[in-house]
Design a protein around this motif. Sequence first.
Motif, PDB file in Angstrom:
ATOM      1  N   GLU A  72       1.008  -1.129   0.073  1.00  0.00           N
ATOM      2  CA  GLU A  72      -0.082   0.119  -0.393  1.00  0.00           C
ATOM      3  C   GLU A  72       0.479   0.990  -0.071  1.00  0.00           C
ATOM      4  O   GLU A  72       0.345   2.061  -0.900  1.00  0.00           O
ATOM      5  N   SER A 108      -4.129  -8.219  -2.277  1.00  0.00           N
ATOM      6  CA  SER A 108      -3.527  -6.831  -2.881  1.00  0.00           C
ATOM      7  C   SER A 108      -4.165  -6.298  -3.708  1.00  0.00           C
ATOM      8  O   SER A 108      -4.156  -5.185  -4.446  1.00  0.00           O
ATOM      9  N   MET A 149      -6.818  -4.431  -2.874  1.00  0.00           N
ATOM     10  CA  MET A 149      -6.486  -3.435  -1.902  1.00  0.00           C
ATOM     11  C   MET A 149      -6.199  -1.829  -3.249  1.00  0.00           C
ATOM     12  O   MET A 149      -6.474  -0.956  -3.249  1.00  0.00           O
TER      13      MET A 149
END
Length: 215
Positions: free
Chosen positions: A51, A191, A194
Amino acid sequence: MITEFIETAGVVAYPLLLAAFLMLFIIFERTIVFILNYRTINKEQYLKAIEDFDESNLGDNILHNQKGIAAKIYYNTLKRNPQSREEFKLYLDAEEVDQLPELEKRLGFLNFIAQVAPTLGLLGTVSGMIKTFQVLGLGGNPEQMALGISEALFTTAAGLIISLPAAAFYHYFYAKIEKLHNQLNNLRLESESMLFKKEIEETTKKGLKKNELSA
């Protein structure tokens, strides 16, 4: 000791010794590779690093400083700055294909040794029993019969002694690789969700609209 083994086991001693040497070499070499490259994935830490990934400051990213193949896979993928979910999956697949085989090298040959060693031992057993029966046919010299039986039993034991650790380490290494595969698949899904949440939501909405129109 090796000379005594060759004298007792006969001709089969040579392939058995070769198999034993290769087994020990592969186990030692693979152990070093796993120590240097294998790390269990800490999902929360990796997701935070993914992130916060910044292409302009690569050296400070956790993935850059983290050891292990998984960190290298994600670092190299994100460094290429994927602009879509599809690009991300393609880069990730390419990195996994490039990096994961490093852990799997020579394990197939280790499995081959585990399977062939008992067969070599059995070959020595047959050879020893042939010698024993030949001695019996010539009158049955007790010393020569004992040597034949000794060769038969000794090679069987040697084959099993080589096979058992080879099989054990083969399954141990592959269990760790399978665990890493599962962790990578789990991390991939989270992931993706996200990084490309909006793209996934838009794709889902388009799919729902198509279903409504077709209905």
